[in-house]
Each structure stands twice: as structure tokens, then as C-alpha cells.
Design a protein around this motif. Structure first.
Motif, PDB file in Angstrom:
ATOM      1  N   TRP A 113      -7.758  -5.655   8.656  1.00 16.02           N
ATOM      2  CA  TRP A 113      -7.124  -4.878   7.587  1.00 16.02           C
ATOM      3  C   TRP A 113      -6.935  -5.733   6.330  1.00 16.02           C
ATOM      4  O   TRP A 113      -7.109  -5.253   5.213  1.00 16.02           O
TER       5      TRP A 113
ATOM      6  N   SER B  44     -12.936   5.389   7.527  1.00 17.21           N
ATOM      7  CA  SER B  44     -12.345   6.716   7.557  1.00 17.21           C
ATOM      8  C   SER B  44     -10.937   6.685   8.129  1.00 17.21           C
ATOM      9  O   SER B  44     -10.311   7.714   8.272  1.00 17.21           O
ATOM     10  N   ALA B  45     -10.450   5.503   8.448  1.00 19.85           N
ATOM     11  CA  ALA B  45      -9.121   5.378   9.036  1.00 19.85           C
ATOM     12  C   ALA B  45      -8.053   5.664   7.999  1.00 19.85           C
ATOM     13  O   ALA B  45      -8.271   5.549   6.803  1.00 19.85           O
ATOM     14  N   THR B  46      -6.919   6.060   8.472  1.00 18.24           N
ATOM     15  CA  THR B  46      -5.763   6.293   7.617  1.00 18.24           C
ATOM     16  C   THR B  46      -4.571   5.612   8.258  1.00 18.24           C
ATOM     17  O   THR B  46      -4.688   5.036   9.335  1.00 18.24           O
ATOM     18  N   TYR B  47      -3.448   5.697   7.624  1.00 17.20           N
ATOM     19  CA  TYR B  47      -2.255   5.178   8.268  1.00 17.20           C
ATOM     20  C   TYR B  47      -1.169   6.230   8.202  1.00 17.20           C
ATOM     21  O   TYR B  47      -1.243   7.175   7.430  1.00 17.20           O
TER      22      TYR B  47
ATOM     23  N   ILE C 164      -0.100  11.766   7.053  1.00 12.34           N
ATOM     24  CA  ILE C 164      -1.222  10.854   6.873  1.00 12.34           C
ATOM     25  C   ILE C 164      -1.424  10.552   5.386  1.00 12.34           C
ATOM     26  O   ILE C 164      -1.435  11.456   4.558  1.00 12.34           O
TER      27      ILE C 164
ATOM     28  N   ASN D 116      -3.876   8.093   2.723  1.00  9.61           N
ATOM     29  CA  ASN D 116      -5.003   7.183   2.546  1.00  9.61           C
ATOM     30  C   ASN D 116      -5.142   6.916   1.052  1.00  9.61           C
ATOM     31  O   ASN D 116      -5.638   7.749   0.311  1.00  9.61           O
ATOM     32  N   ASP D 117      -4.687   5.757   0.619  1.00 10.59           N
ATOM     33  CA  ASP D 117      -4.739   5.430  -0.808  1.00 10.59           C
ATOM     34  C   ASP D 117      -5.736   4.319  -1.120  1.00 10.59           C
ATOM     35  O   ASP D 117      -5.668   3.685  -2.163  1.00 10.59           O
ATOM     36  N   ARG D 118      -6.705   4.120  -0.238  1.00  7.00           N
ATOM     37  CA  ARG D 118      -7.695   3.071  -0.454  1.00  7.00           C
ATOM     38  C   ARG D 118      -8.447   3.243  -1.771  1.00  7.00           C
ATOM     39  O   ARG D 118      -8.772   2.273  -2.431  1.00  7.00           O
ATOM     40  N   GLU D 119      -8.731   4.485  -2.135  1.00  8.80           N
ATOM     41  CA  GLU D 119      -9.517   4.709  -3.358  1.00  8.80           C
ATOM     42  C   GLU D 119      -8.798   4.204  -4.605  1.00  8.80           C
ATOM     43  O   GLU D 119      -9.429   3.913  -5.611  1.00  8.80           O
TER      44      GLU D 119
END
Length: 92
Positions: free
Chosen positions: A50, A6-9, A21, A23-26
Motif C-alpha cells: 500500500w 480496484s481495491a477500496t477501503y 466504501i 476510493n480517492d486514489r484518483e
């Protein structure tokens, strides 16, 4: 995406000086180009945890952990880094 992540950068501040914020993991799972993820074992900025996550999320990626490096592995272990990048690029 793993439910436990659930972390973001933070990429900077918005117009109200609040963290922007992202979050482009998806999106990483849709990458189709070859990817080499490189990390130094002692990197306190973007560490092994990471890099391993990126490696898991990018299909077919390769992971290189430079065992005697921090954040500047290309400077701290230039020979190992260069060999790995050359191998990666020429294998494609």
C-alpha cells in the motif's frame, strides 16, 4: 490510475450498517505538497504494498521503508524515523 487497481477501503458503516466504501486514489495525482510515505516492512495493517502504491500515485513523494518495524515504526525505530522526518522537513 492503474487499471489493475480496484481495491477500496472501508471508512465505517452507513446508516444501513453497510460498509461505506471510499476510493480517492484518483485524487492523489493532483497533490502538490511534499509527501513522505512511511511504512514498516512487517506492517500487516497498512503494509509495503500500500505504501508503494501511495508513493507511485503521489507525484514527487518520498518513500521510507522501516526494515525492522511493523505498524508502529515511529516507536519501533524512533531514531531512523526521526532522522528521516527531519531530513524530509528540512530539505523543503
Amino acid at each position: 490510475m492503474c487499471a489493475s487497481l480496484s481495491a477500496t477501503y472501508i471508512s465505517g458503516l452507513d446508516e444501513n450498517l453497510s460498509p461505506h466504501i471510499i476510493n480517492d486514489r484518483e485524487n492523489l495525482g493532483s497533490l502538490t505538497m511534499p509527501a513522505l510515505v512511511v511504512v514498516g516492512r512487517h506492517d500487516v495493517i497498512c503494509g509495503v504494498r500500500w505504501a508503494e502504491e501511495l508513493h507511485r500515485l503521489i507525484p514527487g513523494s518520498d518513500l521510507l521503508i522501516l526494515e525492522n518495524s511493523g505498524h508502529f515504526g515511529h516507536l519501533e525505530e524512533p531514531e531512523t524515523f526521526s532522522r528521516a522526518v527531519t531530513r524530509f522537513v528540512t530539505a523543503r
